[in-house]
Design an enzyme around this catalytic site. Structure first.
Site, PDB file in Angstrom:
ATOM      1  N   GLN A 104      46.901  27.633  65.810  1.00 28.16           N
ATOM      2  CA  GLN A 104      45.575  27.125  65.474  1.00 28.16           C
ATOM      3  C   GLN A 104      44.430  28.092  65.752  1.00 28.16           C
ATOM      4  OE1 GLN A 104      44.926  22.794  65.421  1.00 28.16           O
ATOM      5  NE2 GLN A 104      43.742  23.184  67.258  1.00 28.16           N
ATOM      6  N   GLU A 117      35.911  26.340  63.157  1.00 30.35           N
ATOM      7  CA  GLU A 117      35.294  26.873  64.366  1.00 30.35           C
ATOM      8  C   GLU A 117      34.692  28.258  64.164  1.00 30.35           C
ATOM      9  OE1 GLU A 117      38.178  26.401  67.470  1.00 30.35           O
ATOM     10  OE2 GLU A 117      38.084  24.212  67.358  1.00 30.35           O
ATOM     11  N   ASP A 171      45.665  29.587  71.005  1.00 27.14           N
ATOM     12  CA  ASP A 171      45.867  28.140  71.068  1.00 27.14           C
ATOM     13  C   ASP A 171      46.870  27.833  69.973  1.00 27.14           C
ATOM     14  OD1 ASP A 171      45.935  25.412  71.012  1.00 27.14           O
ATOM     15  OD2 ASP A 171      43.832  25.119  70.498  1.00 27.14           O
ATOM     16  N   GLU A 177      47.402  28.517  75.110  1.00 24.96           N
ATOM     17  CA  GLU A 177      47.101  27.084  75.215  1.00 24.96           C
ATOM     18  C   GLU A 177      48.063  26.283  74.344  1.00 24.96           C
ATOM     19  OE1 GLU A 177      43.616  24.156  73.505  1.00 24.96           O
ATOM     20  OE2 GLU A 177      43.063  26.191  74.107  1.00 24.96           O
ATOM     21  N   ASP A 217      46.207  21.410  77.218  1.00 20.29           N
ATOM     22  CA  ASP A 217      45.150  20.659  76.527  1.00 20.29           C
ATOM     23  C   ASP A 217      45.691  19.288  76.158  1.00 20.29           C
ATOM     24  OD1 ASP A 217      43.070  19.699  74.997  1.00 20.29           O
ATOM     25  OD2 ASP A 217      43.467  20.990  73.285  1.00 20.29           O
ATOM     26  N   LYS A 223      37.695  18.951  77.935  1.00 20.55           N
ATOM     27  CA  LYS A 223      36.967  18.435  76.771  1.00 20.55           C
ATOM     28  C   LYS A 223      36.381  17.077  77.138  1.00 20.55           C
ATOM     29  CE  LYS A 223      39.857  20.654  73.227  1.00 20.55           C
ATOM     30  NZ  LYS A 223      40.939  20.426  72.233  1.00 20.55           N
ATOM     31  N   ARG A 272      34.874  21.027  70.509  1.00 18.87           N
ATOM     32  CA  ARG A 272      35.829  20.432  69.582  1.00 18.87           C
ATOM     33  C   ARG A 272      35.592  21.042  68.207  1.00 18.87           C
ATOM     34  NH1 ARG A 272      38.961  16.251  71.933  1.00 18.87           N
ATOM     35  NH2 ARG A 272      40.346  16.960  70.264  1.00 18.87           N
ATOM     36  N   SER A 273      36.527  20.837  67.319  1.00 16.33           N
ATOM     37  CA  SER A 273      36.372  21.431  65.984  1.00 16.33           C
ATOM     38  C   SER A 273      35.226  20.796  65.209  1.00 16.33           C
ATOM     39  CB  SER A 273      37.680  21.325  65.195  1.00 16.33           C
ATOM     40  OG  SER A 273      38.149  19.993  65.175  1.00 16.33           O
ATOM     41  N   LYS A 306      35.318  28.030  75.950  1.00 14.95           N
ATOM     42  CA  LYS A 306      35.889  28.197  74.610  1.00 14.95           C
ATOM     43  C   LYS A 306      34.995  27.427  73.650  1.00 14.95           C
ATOM     44  CE  LYS A 306      39.901  26.452  72.115  1.00 14.95           C
ATOM     45  NZ  LYS A 306      41.231  25.853  72.258  1.00 14.95           N
TER      46      LYS A 306
END
Length: 454
Positions: A167, A209, A250, A312, A339, A364, A393-394, A415
């Protein structure tokens, strides 16, 4: 003592054009705190529930029933009635009232998005009452460490419509001496990467992102481009040293895992090969399916070949045994981040600590749903000598709360996306302002942020 006079929620849009919730908290002194709630695309199954309008009277307001008017109503008609009249400084009491009012383990009754919006807006209103920045209000006099950024310069997985299964491919300027220098280094790599991709015939469109989203033919190809871009920018692809820039991944492997077969599949690459897309015809013999142990070995080969410092979600959220194996095998030289495994949940974090499943946790806010519980997770992780990576978050907005949170708790790592898209850049701009405000009081640890690797 300022009290909460009014709580008002409304529907706004996030960076994907999907509805999200904004909450205003106003005190009897006329001070207001405003918070926007983010939304994830790749989500852990144990995350607190984001309440959407599918199946409600608001279902047809937005595409796919993705509206949040049900959550808005829950704030305006239920939560507000319980909290108005309370001291704006009673953060933990306010968060507990909302948790009890919801009464579910995942905040599914009122919605984690409703509860989090109120929780953050209360904290912002309290900080405004004291005329201090949010990081100072939350972290007190000790808030002074600027985080080393993980910059997601190439997107795949659920964050991009391309052929890359992992990702996020990120760069970390571990050799930088300040936040500003870290961003300057990342900026040069980002733009050199764009030139490399163009030269190779790839487009430079970006994913959710802000990272590029080319149709690369393997993860190794992506990593080769990152290493080359780092070199062309005048830096050293390494995990330590002067001018060093390391790589972080990630993998988001929960998205690749099949619970029935117990195997991980590079689905997007598999589809490109099966469709015989141009450039993929010769890849018929490429390994596409992995057991847990095989995937751990695959990561080992990547670690040996590339300057990788952080991985991650290298395994699925249910693979506790695999995470423990991976941490035991590579945790002395690479940060193993949980995560989906722990979803910022203090109880799941306890399990991870007991089983030695990871040496770092991703933080998060909307995974757990209140500021108080987020603070508890950070405190618990830091006591266990785990690194904390505060994350976006995205689906984001211009809200910069996570920048303040990273400084408040001196987490040392953040991040929050690439060197493009205003919703990502807003966080970096906020950190630059904080760096300026703190002046000589500030500390930037660079490679020292990885105190968990040993």
């Amino acid at each position: 003592m300022p009290i909460i006079e009014r709580i008002l929620a409304r529907e706004i849009l996030d960076s994907r054009g999907n509805p999200t919730i904004q909450v205003e908290v106003t005190t009897d002194y006329g001070t207001t705190g405003v918070a926007n709630v983010p939304s994830g695309a790749s989500t852990g199954s144990r995350e607190a529930l984001e309440l959407r309008d599918k199946g409600t009277k608001y279902e047809n307001n937005w595409f796919g029933g993705k509206g949040v008017m049900t959550a808005v109503d829950n704030v305006n008609e239920i939560i507000a009635l319980e909290l108005e009249g309370l001291s704006v400084f009673n953060q933990r009491e306010i968060d507990k009232i909302m948790i009890d009012l919801d009464g579910t383990a995942t905040k599914s009754k009122l919605g984690a998005n409703a509860i989090l919006g109120v929780s953050l807006a209360v904290a912002k209103a309290a900080a405004a009452e004291l005329e201090m920045p949010l990081y100072r209000y939350i972290g007190g006099a000790n808030a002074h460490v600027l985080p080393l950024p993980m910059l997601n310069v190439l997107n795949g997985g659920e964050h991009a419509s391309n052929t890359v299964d992992f990702q996020e491919f990120m760069i970390m300027p571990v050799g930088s001496k300040s936040l500003r220098q870290a961003l300057q280094m990342a900026n040069k790599v980002f733009h050199n990467l764009a030139k490399l991709l163009k030269k190779a015939g790839y487009g430079t469109q970006v994913g959710d992102e802000g990272g590029f989203a080319p149709n690369c033919k393997s993860h190794e190809e992506v990593l080769d481009y990152l290493v080359e871009a780092i070199k062309i920018a005048g830096y050293t692809p390494a995990t330590k040293g002067k001018n060093a820039i390391a790589i972080a991944l990630d993998a988001a492997c929960s998205e690749l895992y099949d619970e029935k077969t117990k195997k991980y599949t590079f689905k997007k690459l598999k589809q490109a090969i099966s469709e015989k897309r141009p450039g993929f015809e010769h890849l018929g013999d490429v390994k596409l399916e992995y057991t847990s142990d095989e995937l751990i070995e695959y990561f080992g080969k990547l670690i040996d070949k590339y300057p990788i410092i952080s991985i991650e979600d290298g395994l699925a959220e249910s693979d506790w045994e695999g995470f423990a194996k991976m941490t035991a095998k590579y945790g002395h030289k690479v940060q193993i981040v949980g995560d989906d495994l722990t979803v910022t949940n203090p109880k799941l974090l306890e399990k991870a600590i007991e089983q030695k499943s990871m040496n770092a946790i991703l933080i998060k806010l909307n995974q757990i749903g209140t500021l108080s519980e987020t603070m508890d997770a950070i405190n618990k992780a830091q006591k266990a000598n785990m690194a904390c990576v505060v994350s976006h978050r995205s689906g984001e907005t211009e809200d910069t709360t996570i920048a303040d949170l990273a400084v408040a708790f001196n987490t040392g790592q953040i991040k929050t996306g690439s060197m493009s898209r205003t919703d990502r850049i807003a966080k970096y701009n906020r950190l630059l302002v904080i760096e300026e405000e703190l002046g000589e009081q500030s500390e930037f640890e660079g490679i020292k942020a990885f105190y968990n690797i040993k």
